[in-house]
Design a protein around this motif. Sequence first.
Motif, PDB file in Angstrom:
ATOM      1  N   ALA A  40       0.878  -0.976   0.135  1.00  0.00           N
ATOM      2  CA  ALA A  40      -0.095   0.128  -0.064  1.00  0.00           C
ATOM      3  C   ALA A  40       0.770   1.222  -0.057  1.00  0.00           C
ATOM      4  N   ALA A  41       2.030   1.152   0.754  1.00  0.00           N
ATOM      5  CA  ALA A  41       2.771   2.317   0.676  1.00  0.00           C
ATOM      6  C   ALA A  41       3.525   2.596  -0.627  1.00  0.00           C
ATOM      7  N   ALA A  42       3.840   1.485  -1.278  1.00  0.00           N
ATOM      8  CA  ALA A  42       4.316   1.872  -2.578  1.00  0.00           C
ATOM      9  C   ALA A  42       3.293   2.580  -3.470  1.00  0.00           C
ATOM     10  N   LEU A  43       2.017   1.937  -3.306  1.00  0.00           N
ATOM     11  CA  LEU A  43       0.952   2.553  -4.325  1.00  0.00           C
ATOM     12  C   LEU A  43       0.585   3.991  -4.204  1.00  0.00           C
ATOM     13  N   VAL A  44       0.555   4.170  -2.702  1.00  0.00           N
ATOM     14  CA  VAL A  44       0.204   5.512  -2.291  1.00  0.00           C
ATOM     15  C   VAL A  44       1.455   6.503  -2.639  1.00  0.00           C
ATOM     16  N   ARG A  45       2.729   6.073  -2.324  1.00  0.00           N
ATOM     17  CA  ARG A  45       3.904   6.741  -2.511  1.00  0.00           C
ATOM     18  C   ARG A  45       3.881   7.321  -4.156  1.00  0.00           C
ATOM     19  N   SER A  46       3.653   6.338  -5.132  1.00  0.00           N
ATOM     20  CA  SER A  46       3.460   6.850  -6.286  1.00  0.00           C
ATOM     21  C   SER A  46       2.326   7.578  -6.761  1.00  0.00           C
ATOM     22  N   PHE A  47       1.382   7.460  -6.362  1.00  0.00           N
ATOM     23  CA  PHE A  47       0.176   8.353  -6.517  1.00  0.00           C
ATOM     24  C   PHE A  47       0.251   9.644  -6.041  1.00  0.00           C
ATOM     25  N   VAL A  48       0.906   9.914  -4.807  1.00  0.00           N
ATOM     26  CA  VAL A  48       1.093  11.366  -4.169  1.00  0.00           C
ATOM     27  C   VAL A  48       2.374  11.829  -4.814  1.00  0.00           C
ATOM     28  N   ARG A  49       3.406  11.235  -5.209  1.00  0.00           N
ATOM     29  CA  ARG A  49       4.358  11.896  -6.019  1.00  0.00           C
ATOM     30  C   ARG A  49       3.971  12.599  -7.215  1.00  0.00           C
ATOM     31  N   ARG A  50       2.983  11.788  -7.932  1.00  0.00           N
ATOM     32  CA  ARG A  50       2.613  12.399  -9.205  1.00  0.00           C
ATOM     33  C   ARG A  50       1.653  13.650  -9.135  1.00  0.00           C
ATOM     34  N   ARG A  51       1.235  13.853  -7.985  1.00  0.00           N
ATOM     35  CA  ARG A  51       0.276  14.911  -7.921  1.00  0.00           C
ATOM     36  C   ARG A  51       0.962  15.954  -7.085  1.00  0.00           C
ATOM     37  N   VAL A  52       1.934  15.709  -6.158  1.00  0.00           N
ATOM     38  CA  VAL A  52       2.551  16.750  -5.577  1.00  0.00           C
ATOM     39  C   VAL A  52       3.443  17.801  -6.329  1.00  0.00           C
ATOM     40  N   GLY A  53       4.219  17.190  -7.204  1.00  0.00           N
ATOM     41  CA  GLY A  53       5.190  17.998  -7.942  1.00  0.00           C
ATOM     42  C   GLY A  53       5.990  18.923  -7.218  1.00  0.00           C
ATOM     43  N   GLN A  54       6.046  20.287  -7.727  1.00  0.00           N
ATOM     44  CA  GLN A  54       6.701  21.340  -7.062  1.00  0.00           C
ATOM     45  C   GLN A  54       5.713  21.930  -6.119  1.00  0.00           C
ATOM     46  N   GLY A  55       4.662  21.226  -5.502  1.00  0.00           N
ATOM     47  CA  GLY A  55       3.492  21.805  -4.614  1.00  0.00           C
ATOM     48  C   GLY A  55       4.069  22.269  -3.328  1.00  0.00           C
ATOM     49  N   GLY A  56       5.379  22.302  -2.912  1.00  0.00           N
ATOM     50  CA  GLY A  56       5.652  22.597  -1.719  1.00  0.00           C
ATOM     51  C   GLY A  56       5.584  21.699  -0.474  1.00  0.00           C
ATOM     52  N   LEU A  57       4.919  20.332  -0.896  1.00  0.00           N
ATOM     53  CA  LEU A  57       4.615  19.542   0.188  1.00  0.00           C
ATOM     54  C   LEU A  57       6.005  18.349   0.093  1.00  0.00           C
ATOM     55  N   ASP A  58       6.042  17.759   1.262  1.00  0.00           N
ATOM     56  CA  ASP A  58       6.779  16.615   1.283  1.00  0.00           C
ATOM     57  C   ASP A  58       5.667  15.336   0.968  1.00  0.00           C
ATOM     58  N   PRO A  59       5.919  14.627  -0.150  1.00  0.00           N
ATOM     59  CA  PRO A  59       5.302  13.413  -0.634  1.00  0.00           C
ATOM     60  C   PRO A  59       5.232  12.434   0.724  1.00  0.00           C
ATOM     61  N   GLU A  60       6.447  12.304   1.219  1.00  0.00           N
ATOM     62  CA  GLU A  60       6.439  11.291   2.369  1.00  0.00           C
ATOM     63  C   GLU A  60       5.724  11.457   3.678  1.00  0.00           C
ATOM     64  N   ASP A  61       5.460  12.694   3.773  1.00  0.00           N
ATOM     65  CA  ASP A  61       4.608  12.966   4.981  1.00  0.00           C
ATOM     66  C   ASP A  61       2.930  12.619   4.606  1.00  0.00           C
TER      67      ASP A  61
END
Length: 183
Positions: free
Chosen positions: A31-52
Amino acid sequence: MEGMDDAELARLLRAALLGDEKAYSAFLTGAAALVRSFVRRRVGQGGLDPEDVVQETLLAIHVKRHTWRTDAPVGPWLYAIARYKLIDAFRRRGSRVEVDLDEIAETVAAPQEDRPSSREISKALAALAPGQRSVVSAISVEGRSIGETAASLGMSEAAVRVALHRGLTAIARKFGRGENGNR
């Protein structure tokens, strides 16, 4: 998903709900791998840490694991939780833009030569109507927010914004500054 498809994740989560700790550990890894991929694609340069966002999502999955219907696919359920946690993170960040201080250190350290004295500020505020004076003083001098100012003065936030804009415009006109700040 690092080799795990929806059926495998669903099988692991079903086993985990029945008390299988190893299955739960494997499920969370997938699930972490799935969510990590999902979040990284959407965060981009949004000023968020995807891992958080990933960690918050995994915590929510843990807390809400009982809400998953065992006869339903697990992927859409995971994506929904991740999507809401991502939205929450963007909301918390607000419209602020985070800038590394090292990048602007010279600009920040530069002396402000054209800064008004307290006497000039008092003179500018005295030229305003009482309502505008209260609003401009609270926000521009005391550093209060629009909401705090509205609450303390018994005004709506929209009325505070209007009074602030009109007050600053009046000061700019009276003291010879144009729209762009030139004298």
